[in-house]
Design an enzyme around this catalytic site. Sequence first.
Site, PDB file in Angstrom:
ATOM      1  N   GLU A  18      -6.369 -15.638  13.160  1.00 41.26           N
ATOM      2  CA  GLU A  18      -7.373 -14.669  12.717  1.00 41.26           C
ATOM      3  C   GLU A  18      -8.637 -15.422  12.338  1.00 41.26           C
ATOM      4  OE1 GLU A  18      -6.138 -11.763   9.527  1.00 41.26           O
ATOM      5  OE2 GLU A  18      -7.513 -12.944   8.335  1.00 41.26           O
ATOM      6  N   HIS A  93     -10.361  -5.700  13.370  1.00 39.73           N
ATOM      7  CA  HIS A  93      -9.737  -5.018  12.236  1.00 39.73           C
ATOM      8  C   HIS A  93     -10.589  -3.790  11.921  1.00 39.73           C
ATOM      9  CE1 HIS A  93      -7.240  -8.657  10.698  1.00 39.73           C
ATOM     10  NE2 HIS A  93      -7.085  -8.416  11.986  1.00 39.73           N
ATOM     11  N   ARG A 123      -6.361  -0.183   5.639  1.00 41.60           N
ATOM     12  CA  ARG A 123      -7.107   0.579   4.643  1.00 41.60           C
ATOM     13  C   ARG A 123      -8.338  -0.180   4.190  1.00 41.60           C
ATOM     14  NH1 ARG A 123      -5.128   1.234  -1.419  1.00 41.60           N
ATOM     15  NH2 ARG A 123      -6.121  -0.825  -1.414  1.00 41.60           N
ATOM     16  N   GLY A 124      -8.198  -1.501   4.043  1.00 42.86           N
ATOM     17  CA  GLY A 124      -9.286  -2.303   3.475  1.00 42.86           C
ATOM     18  C   GLY A 124      -9.069  -2.503   1.993  1.00 42.86           C
ATOM     19  N   ASP A 125      -9.642  -3.568   1.503  1.00 42.84           N
ATOM     20  CA  ASP A 125      -9.520  -3.874   0.074  1.00 42.84           C
ATOM     21  C   ASP A 125     -10.497  -3.030  -0.727  1.00 42.84           C
ATOM     22  OD1 ASP A 125      -7.536  -5.838   0.137  1.00 42.84           O
ATOM     23  OD2 ASP A 125      -8.975  -7.305   0.897  1.00 42.84           O
ATOM     24  N   ALA A 143      -4.192   3.822   5.485  1.00 45.29           N
ATOM     25  CA  ALA A 143      -4.186   3.310   6.865  1.00 45.29           C
ATOM     26  C   ALA A 143      -3.434   4.255   7.800  1.00 45.29           C
ATOM     27  CB  ALA A 143      -3.568   1.916   6.897  1.00 45.29           C
ATOM     28  N   TYR A 178       3.934  -6.042   3.970  1.00 45.66           N
ATOM     29  CA  TYR A 178       3.887  -6.946   2.808  1.00 45.66           C
ATOM     30  C   TYR A 178       5.292  -7.370   2.385  1.00 45.66           C
ATOM     31  CZ  TYR A 178      -0.789  -5.049   2.835  1.00 45.66           C
ATOM     32  OH  TYR A 178      -2.042  -4.681   3.244  1.00 45.66           O
ATOM     33  N   HIS A 182       3.003  -4.489  -1.310  1.00 48.28           N
ATOM     34  CA  HIS A 182       1.569  -4.368  -1.559  1.00 48.28           C
ATOM     35  C   HIS A 182       1.344  -4.277  -3.060  1.00 48.28           C
ATOM     36  CE1 HIS A 182      -2.326  -2.111  -1.784  1.00 48.28           C
ATOM     37  NE2 HIS A 182      -2.648  -3.067  -0.954  1.00 48.28           N
ATOM     38  N   LYS A 304     -11.620 -22.188   8.870  1.00 48.30           N
ATOM     39  CA  LYS A 304     -11.491 -23.623   9.181  1.00 48.30           C
ATOM     40  C   LYS A 304     -10.245 -23.815  10.039  1.00 48.30           C
ATOM     41  CE  LYS A 304     -14.675 -25.745   6.486  1.00 48.30           C
ATOM     42  NZ  LYS A 304     -15.748 -24.860   6.949  1.00 48.30           N
TER      43      LYS A 304
HETATM   44  P1  FAD Z   1      -2.034   1.249   3.368  1.00 49.46           P
HETATM   45  O1  FAD Z   1      -1.004   1.137   4.433  1.00 49.46           O
HETATM   46  O2  FAD Z   1      -2.867   2.471   3.332  1.00 49.46           O
HETATM   47  O3  FAD Z   1      -1.303   1.047   1.973  1.00 49.46           O
HETATM   48  C1  FAD Z   1      -2.056   0.899   0.770  1.00 49.46           C
HETATM   49  C2  FAD Z   1      -1.178   1.231  -0.435  1.00 49.46           C
HETATM   50  O4  FAD Z   1      -0.933   2.638  -0.485  1.00 49.46           O
HETATM   51  C3  FAD Z   1       0.202   0.593  -0.420  1.00 49.46           C
HETATM   52  O5  FAD Z   1       0.543   0.302  -1.750  1.00 49.46           O
HETATM   53  C4  FAD Z   1       1.122   1.681   0.142  1.00 49.46           C
HETATM   54  O6  FAD Z   1       2.451   1.539  -0.330  1.00 49.46           O
HETATM   55  C5  FAD Z   1       0.465   2.929  -0.413  1.00 49.46           C
HETATM   56  N1  FAD Z   1       0.549   4.111   0.459  1.00 49.46           N
HETATM   57  C6  FAD Z   1       0.400   4.155   1.789  1.00 49.46           C
HETATM   58  N2  FAD Z   1       0.422   5.428   2.220  1.00 49.46           N
HETATM   59  C7  FAD Z   1       0.569   6.204   1.133  1.00 49.46           C
HETATM   60  C8  FAD Z   1       0.629   7.605   0.905  1.00 49.46           C
HETATM   61  N3  FAD Z   1       0.534   8.465   1.926  1.00 49.46           N
HETATM   62  N4  FAD Z   1       0.767   8.055  -0.365  1.00 49.46           N
HETATM   63  C9  FAD Z   1       0.852   7.193  -1.405  1.00 49.46           C
HETATM   64  N5  FAD Z   1       0.798   5.844  -1.256  1.00 49.46           N
HETATM   65  C10 FAD Z   1       0.651   5.370  -0.004  1.00 49.46           C
HETATM   66  N6  FAD Z   1      -8.651  -6.202   4.374  1.00 49.46           N
HETATM   67  C11 FAD Z   1      -9.945  -6.111   4.755  1.00 49.46           C
HETATM   68  O7  FAD Z   1     -10.782  -5.622   3.980  1.00 49.46           O
HETATM   69  N7  FAD Z   1     -10.336  -6.566   5.990  1.00 49.46           N
HETATM   70  C12 FAD Z   1      -9.467  -7.095   6.882  1.00 49.46           C
HETATM   71  O8  FAD Z   1      -9.858  -7.489   7.984  1.00 49.46           O
HETATM   72  C13 FAD Z   1      -8.096  -7.202   6.514  1.00 49.46           C
HETATM   73  N8  FAD Z   1      -7.164  -7.711   7.353  1.00 49.46           N
HETATM   74  C14 FAD Z   1      -5.842  -7.746   6.976  1.00 49.46           C
HETATM   75  C15 FAD Z   1      -4.876  -8.236   7.875  1.00 49.46           C
HETATM   76  C16 FAD Z   1      -3.537  -8.280   7.501  1.00 49.46           C
HETATM   77  C17 FAD Z   1      -2.514  -8.791   8.475  1.00 49.46           C
HETATM   78  C18 FAD Z   1      -3.133  -7.859   6.204  1.00 49.46           C
HETATM   79  C19 FAD Z   1      -1.700  -7.944   5.782  1.00 49.46           C
HETATM   80  C20 FAD Z   1      -4.084  -7.371   5.319  1.00 49.46           C
HETATM   81  C21 FAD Z   1      -5.440  -7.307   5.690  1.00 49.46           C
HETATM   82  N9  FAD Z   1      -6.412  -6.801   4.831  1.00 49.46           N
HETATM   83  C22 FAD Z   1      -7.714  -6.727   5.219  1.00 49.46           C
HETATM   84  C23 FAD Z   1      -6.054  -6.384   3.471  1.00 49.46           C
HETATM   85  C24 FAD Z   1      -5.718  -4.884   3.372  1.00 49.46           C
HETATM   86  O9  FAD Z   1      -6.855  -4.110   3.715  1.00 49.46           O
HETATM   87  C25 FAD Z   1      -5.308  -4.609   1.937  1.00 49.46           C
HETATM   88  O10 FAD Z   1      -4.094  -5.248   1.656  1.00 49.46           O
HETATM   89  C26 FAD Z   1      -5.311  -3.168   1.494  1.00 49.46           C
HETATM   90  O11 FAD Z   1      -5.247  -3.162   0.075  1.00 49.46           O
HETATM   91  C27 FAD Z   1      -4.157  -2.338   2.019  1.00 49.46           C
HETATM   92  O12 FAD Z   1      -4.281  -2.104   3.351  1.00 49.46           O
HETATM   93  P2  FAD Z   1      -3.108  -1.363   4.193  1.00 49.46           P
HETATM   94  O13 FAD Z   1      -3.652  -1.158   5.539  1.00 49.46           O
HETATM   95  O14 FAD Z   1      -1.843  -2.089   4.038  1.00 49.46           O
HETATM   96  O15 FAD Z   1      -3.054   0.032   3.398  1.00 49.46           O
END
Ligand code: FAD
Length: 316
Positions: A18, A93, A123-125, A143, A178, A182, A304
């Site tokens: 990545e 992403h 979802r994004g941070d 997401a 995760y 998460h 890096k």
């Molecule tokens: P989700 O799948 O939406 O989950 C988020 C939280 O909500 C979890 O705790 C889940 O258990 C809970 N949840 C999900 N659905 C529901 C629901 N319907 N009701 C209640 N709770 C629910 N971040 C960036 O900003 N940019 C990037 O490019 C980026 N790349 C990444 C690449 C990888 C491989 C990984 C593992 C993470 C990356 N992240 C990135 C970080 C990621 O955006 C964060 O970890 C974010 O907080 C959660 O994203 P998610 O897609 O897992 O969210």
Amino acid sequence: MKVTEHIDRAAETLFSFEVIPPVKGRSIEELYRNIDPLMEFNPPFIDVTTSREEYVYIDRDGLLDKKRTRMRPGTLGICAAIKHKYDVDTIPHVLCGGFTREETEYLLVDCQYLGIDNVMALRGDAMKGEKYFTPTEGGHTYASQLVRQIGDLNKGVYLHEVVETDQCPDFCIGVAGYPEKHMEAPSLKTDLKWLKHKVDLGADYVVTQMFFDNQKYFDFVRQAREIGIEVPIIPGVKPIAVKKHLQLLPQVFRTDLPEELIEAVLACRDNREVRQVGIEWAIEQSRELKEAGVPVLHFYSMGKSDNIRAIAEAVF
Ligand code: FAD
């Protein structure tokens, strides 16, 4: 080509990584300089992250003007540039945070025109300086909703259904998983339930958050399989590179570090030694994962590549 097709065709574990877009104003050449040494390991795909917007404060005659800006824009442009330069699949992403559903649709249309076959739906941070994720007005909260939107588009269903389609996209969809749950999930079991939801809605593969103890990954995969998640689960590997990572990685990514690794890092006299410890740990991790038959070893390069190259040389 789709990630799942790359996996199906491969006889052995694949290597991928990545990259992070440069801060705006900086040249893409530095990114190329980091990608160049990794290309001999034949990555079938390269992920390009998307960063959240952040607030900046501009001094206007003593008054601070608060503006929202994206410091590392250009994810899709970089995907196109890398794809063109190296003839490799690139994976943008795609985030919920910071984008309306319409903007996401336009982004996906651009992806289709560029011949991009895979997208990572996240979802994004939370925004920098904010504790919790706040959905953008008109955007998605989870997401899974993004996965649904991409899945709809694959069936020719656009948001407002005002178009006639004669060529649907066919995106292969990746999502995040995760092994240590998460940070917002009350339990791993609940988090896995939501991961399954993403897969049920059409996610084709999972890439995991970094972990430093392979047992966490193996347990995660077992539990995922037990609840019916059958898609490939690609482990994400990150070599520790500086002493500060001991605090930073648990804080930002909620990952535990094994005692043995902590002690080895603490015993280092400088970050050059830490980097070597990180490489050796990641080599051991990667060898064990490869022996276990993981489909891909996906490395978080964080801009890096010398350490990723040293690991790839030892493992592939
Ligand atoms: P989700 O799948 O939406 O989950 C988020 C939280 O909500 C979890 O705790 C889940 O258990 C809970 N949840 C999900 N659905 C529901 C629901 N319907 N009701 C209640 N709770 C629910 N971040 C960036 O900003 N940019 C990037 O490019 C980026 N790349 C990444 C690449 C990888 C491989 C990984 C593992 C993470 C990356 N992240 C990135 C970080 C990621 O955006 C964060 O970890 C974010 O907080 C959660 O994203 P998610 O897609 O897992 O969210």
